[in-house]
Design a protein around this motif. Structure first.
Motif, PDB file in Angstrom:
ATOM      1  N   ARG A 190      -5.275 -11.421 -34.812  1.00 16.80           N
ATOM      2  CA  ARG A 190      -4.325 -10.786 -33.898  1.00 16.80           C
ATOM      3  C   ARG A 190      -4.870 -10.823 -32.475  1.00 16.80           C
ATOM      4  O   ARG A 190      -6.042 -10.601 -32.233  1.00 16.80           O
ATOM      5  N   MET A 191      -3.983 -11.078 -31.512  1.00 22.29           N
ATOM      6  CA  MET A 191      -4.363 -11.106 -30.104  1.00 22.29           C
ATOM      7  C   MET A 191      -4.602  -9.675 -29.614  1.00 22.29           C
ATOM      8  O   MET A 191      -3.969  -8.735 -30.100  1.00 22.29           O
ATOM      9  N   PRO A 192      -5.502  -9.499 -28.635  1.00 21.61           N
ATOM     10  CA  PRO A 192      -5.717  -8.163 -28.087  1.00 21.61           C
ATOM     11  C   PRO A 192      -4.492  -7.693 -27.304  1.00 21.61           C
ATOM     12  O   PRO A 192      -3.691  -8.502 -26.831  1.00 21.61           O
ATOM     13  N   GLY A 193      -4.362  -6.393 -27.162  1.00 16.86           N
ATOM     14  CA  GLY A 193      -3.221  -5.817 -26.462  1.00 16.86           C
ATOM     15  C   GLY A 193      -3.266  -6.068 -24.957  1.00 16.86           C
ATOM     16  O   GLY A 193      -4.270  -6.516 -24.401  1.00 16.86           O
ATOM     17  N   ALA A 194      -2.184  -5.761 -24.297  1.00 20.63           N
ATOM     18  CA  ALA A 194      -2.068  -6.000 -22.863  1.00 20.63           C
ATOM     19  C   ALA A 194      -2.278  -4.729 -22.043  1.00 20.63           C
ATOM     20  O   ALA A 194      -1.970  -4.702 -20.857  1.00 20.63           O
ATOM     21  N   GLY A 195      -2.825  -3.691 -22.649  1.00 23.62           N
ATOM     22  CA  GLY A 195      -3.055  -2.440 -21.921  1.00 23.62           C
ATOM     23  C   GLY A 195      -3.934  -2.599 -20.697  1.00 23.62           C
ATOM     24  O   GLY A 195      -3.573  -2.125 -19.607  1.00 23.62           O
ATOM     25  N   PRO A 196      -5.107  -3.248 -20.804  1.00 26.23           N
ATOM     26  CA  PRO A 196      -5.941  -3.426 -19.612  1.00 26.23           C
ATOM     27  C   PRO A 196      -5.253  -4.240 -18.515  1.00 26.23           C
ATOM     28  O   PRO A 196      -5.421  -3.961 -17.335  1.00 26.23           O
ATOM     29  N   LEU A 197      -4.455  -5.215 -18.909  1.00 32.26           N
ATOM     30  CA  LEU A 197      -3.736  -6.009 -17.911  1.00 32.26           C
ATOM     31  C   LEU A 197      -2.692  -5.154 -17.191  1.00 32.26           C
ATOM     32  O   LEU A 197      -2.559  -5.231 -15.967  1.00 32.26           O
ATOM     33  N   ALA A 198      -1.985  -4.324 -17.925  1.00 35.49           N
ATOM     34  CA  ALA A 198      -1.000  -3.430 -17.306  1.00 35.49           C
ATOM     35  C   ALA A 198      -1.686  -2.432 -16.373  1.00 35.49           C
ATOM     36  O   ALA A 198      -1.183  -2.144 -15.279  1.00 35.49           O
ATOM     37  N   ALA A 199      -2.847  -1.933 -16.764  1.00 36.07           N
ATOM     38  CA  ALA A 199      -3.598  -1.012 -15.905  1.00 36.07           C
ATOM     39  C   ALA A 199      -4.047  -1.717 -14.634  1.00 36.07           C
ATOM     40  O   ALA A 199      -4.014  -1.128 -13.536  1.00 36.07           O
ATOM     41  N   LEU A 200      -4.461  -2.968 -14.750  1.00 38.65           N
ATOM     42  CA  LEU A 200      -4.888  -3.728 -13.578  1.00 38.65           C
ATOM     43  C   LEU A 200      -3.717  -3.975 -12.629  1.00 38.65           C
ATOM     44  O   LEU A 200      -3.867  -3.868 -11.409  1.00 38.65           O
ATOM     45  N   VAL A 201      -2.551  -4.278 -13.169  1.00 46.65           N
ATOM     46  CA  VAL A 201      -1.359  -4.466 -12.334  1.00 46.65           C
ATOM     47  C   VAL A 201      -1.042  -3.172 -11.591  1.00 46.65           C
ATOM     48  O   VAL A 201      -0.740  -3.182 -10.393  1.00 46.65           O
ATOM     49  N   GLY A 202      -1.131  -2.051 -12.286  1.00 44.93           N
ATOM     50  CA  GLY A 202      -0.903  -0.762 -11.640  1.00 44.93           C
ATOM     51  C   GLY A 202      -1.918  -0.478 -10.542  1.00 44.93           C
ATOM     52  O   GLY A 202      -1.566   0.014  -9.466  1.00 44.93           O
ATOM     53  N   LEU A 203      -3.177  -0.818 -10.799  1.00 46.04           N
ATOM     54  CA  LEU A 203      -4.231  -0.621  -9.804  1.00 46.04           C
ATOM     55  C   LEU A 203      -3.959  -1.457  -8.558  1.00 46.04           C
ATOM     56  O   LEU A 203      -4.088  -0.972  -7.432  1.00 46.04           O
ATOM     57  N   VAL A 204      -3.566  -2.706  -8.739  1.00 46.71           N
ATOM     58  CA  VAL A 204      -3.277  -3.575  -7.597  1.00 46.71           C
ATOM     59  C   VAL A 204      -2.078  -3.037  -6.810  1.00 46.71           C
ATOM     60  O   VAL A 204      -2.092  -3.027  -5.574  1.00 46.71           O
ATOM     61  N   LEU A 205      -1.066  -2.575  -7.505  1.00 47.57           N
ATOM     62  CA  LEU A 205       0.118  -2.022  -6.841  1.00 47.57           C
ATOM     63  C   LEU A 205      -0.249  -0.786  -6.020  1.00 47.57           C
ATOM     64  O   LEU A 205       0.119  -0.677  -4.840  1.00 47.57           O
ATOM     65  N   VAL A 206      -0.974   0.132  -6.616  1.00 49.00           N
ATOM     66  CA  VAL A 206      -1.365   1.361  -5.910  1.00 49.00           C
ATOM     67  C   VAL A 206      -2.274   1.033  -4.736  1.00 49.00           C
ATOM     68  O   VAL A 206      -2.124   1.592  -3.637  1.00 49.00           O
ATOM     69  N   THR A 207      -3.215   0.112  -4.920  1.00 44.23           N
ATOM     70  CA  THR A 207      -4.126  -0.261  -3.843  1.00 44.23           C
ATOM     71  C   THR A 207      -3.367  -0.882  -2.680  1.00 44.23           C
ATOM     72  O   THR A 207      -3.646  -0.591  -1.510  1.00 44.23           O
ATOM     73  N   GLY A 208      -2.390  -1.741  -2.988  1.00 45.56           N
ATOM     74  CA  GLY A 208      -1.598  -2.355  -1.925  1.00 45.56           C
ATOM     75  C   GLY A 208      -0.794  -1.340  -1.135  1.00 45.56           C
ATOM     76  O   GLY A 208      -0.749  -1.382   0.099  1.00 45.56           O
ATOM     77  N   VAL A 209      -0.149  -0.414  -1.832  1.00 46.96           N
ATOM     78  CA  VAL A 209       0.654   0.614  -1.154  1.00 46.96           C
ATOM     79  C   VAL A 209      -0.249   1.515  -0.310  1.00 46.96           C
ATOM     80  O   VAL A 209       0.068   1.826   0.847  1.00 46.96           O
ATOM     81  N   LEU A 210      -1.383   1.929  -0.855  1.00 45.79           N
ATOM     82  CA  LEU A 210      -2.308   2.775  -0.085  1.00 45.79           C
ATOM     83  C   LEU A 210      -2.888   2.024   1.106  1.00 45.79           C
ATOM     84  O   LEU A 210      -3.100   2.604   2.173  1.00 45.79           O
ATOM     85  N   GLY A 211      -3.150   0.733   0.922  1.00 45.95           N
ATOM     86  CA  GLY A 211      -3.661  -0.077   2.038  1.00 45.95           C
ATOM     87  C   GLY A 211      -2.654  -0.176   3.171  1.00 45.95           C
ATOM     88  O   GLY A 211      -3.014  -0.052   4.355  1.00 45.95           O
ATOM     89  N   MET A 212      -1.372  -0.380   2.821  1.00 40.26           N
ATOM     90  CA  MET A 212      -0.338  -0.434   3.862  1.00 40.26           C
ATOM     91  C   MET A 212      -0.203   0.919   4.558  1.00 40.26           C
ATOM     92  O   MET A 212      -0.034   0.981   5.780  1.00 40.26           O
ATOM     93  N   ALA A 213      -0.293   1.996   3.798  1.00 36.92           N
ATOM     94  CA  ALA A 213      -0.203   3.328   4.400  1.00 36.92           C
ATOM     95  C   ALA A 213      -1.388   3.577   5.329  1.00 36.92           C
ATOM     96  O   ALA A 213      -1.216   4.146   6.424  1.00 36.92           O
ATOM     97  N   LEU A 214      -2.569   3.140   4.934  1.00 35.56           N
ATOM     98  CA  LEU A 214      -3.754   3.340   5.778  1.00 35.56           C
ATOM     99  C   LEU A 214      -3.638   2.547   7.076  1.00 35.56           C
ATOM    100  O   LEU A 214      -3.947   3.053   8.149  1.00 35.56           O
ATOM    101  N   VAL A 215      -3.169   1.307   6.987  1.00 34.86           N
ATOM    102  CA  VAL A 215      -2.984   0.499   8.196  1.00 34.86           C
ATOM    103  C   VAL A 215      -1.973   1.175   9.119  1.00 34.86           C
ATOM    104  O   VAL A 215      -2.169   1.239  10.346  1.00 34.86           O
ATOM    105  N   ALA A 216      -0.889   1.684   8.547  1.00 30.28           N
ATOM    106  CA  ALA A 216       0.122   2.348   9.366  1.00 30.28           C
ATOM    107  C   ALA A 216      -0.453   3.604  10.021  1.00 30.28           C
ATOM    108  O   ALA A 216      -0.217   3.858  11.211  1.00 30.28           O
TER     109      ALA A 216
END
Length: 115
Positions: free
Chosen positions: A82-108
């Motif tokens: 069986r292939m491993p689950g995609a939980g870590p990948l989903a967490a990484l996508v969430g981390l990138v999304l949050v980091t991008g939004v916070l980065g834009m807010a910090l620049v602003a």
């Protein structure tokens, strides 16, 4: 029915991709560690860089753990492992999304702050 695991080098390529991701997050965090306190004038921004370095270590460990899990499943179940689950990948996508939004807010915030 479970998807079979690729018996070739796919698990190693995947682990290398996780390692590159951890390296990218780690380097970005070290840059943030160095630049954010100077850019904002607040030394507490060091914590953002430290948190990023810890997240990079967690990503690296997760990639290693996934590779060893795939190897164990392949040894035990053969090509029908069986292939491993995609939980870590989903967490990484969430981390990138949050980091991008916070980065834009910090620049602003930094650009709008009075000089």
């Amino acid at each position: 029915m479970t998807a079979p695991v690729d018996p070739g080098l796919q698990p190693e390529r995947t682990e290398l991709a996780w390692r590159r991701t951890a390296l990218g997050v780690g380097v970005g965090s070290l840059v943030a560690l160095r630049m954010l306190p100077d850019a904002t004038g607040n030394p507490w921004w060091v914590l953002v860089g430290v948190a990023g370095v810890l997240i990079a270590v967690a990503i690296w460990v997760s990639g290693r753990r996934r590779l060893s899990g795939v190897r164990e499943r392949m040894a035990r179940d053969g090509l029908h492992a069986r292939m491993p689950g995609a939980g870590p990948l989903a967490a990484l996508v969430g981390l990138v999304l949050v980091t991008g939004v916070l980065g834009m807010a910090l620049v602003a915030l930094v650009s709008l702050a009075p000089a």
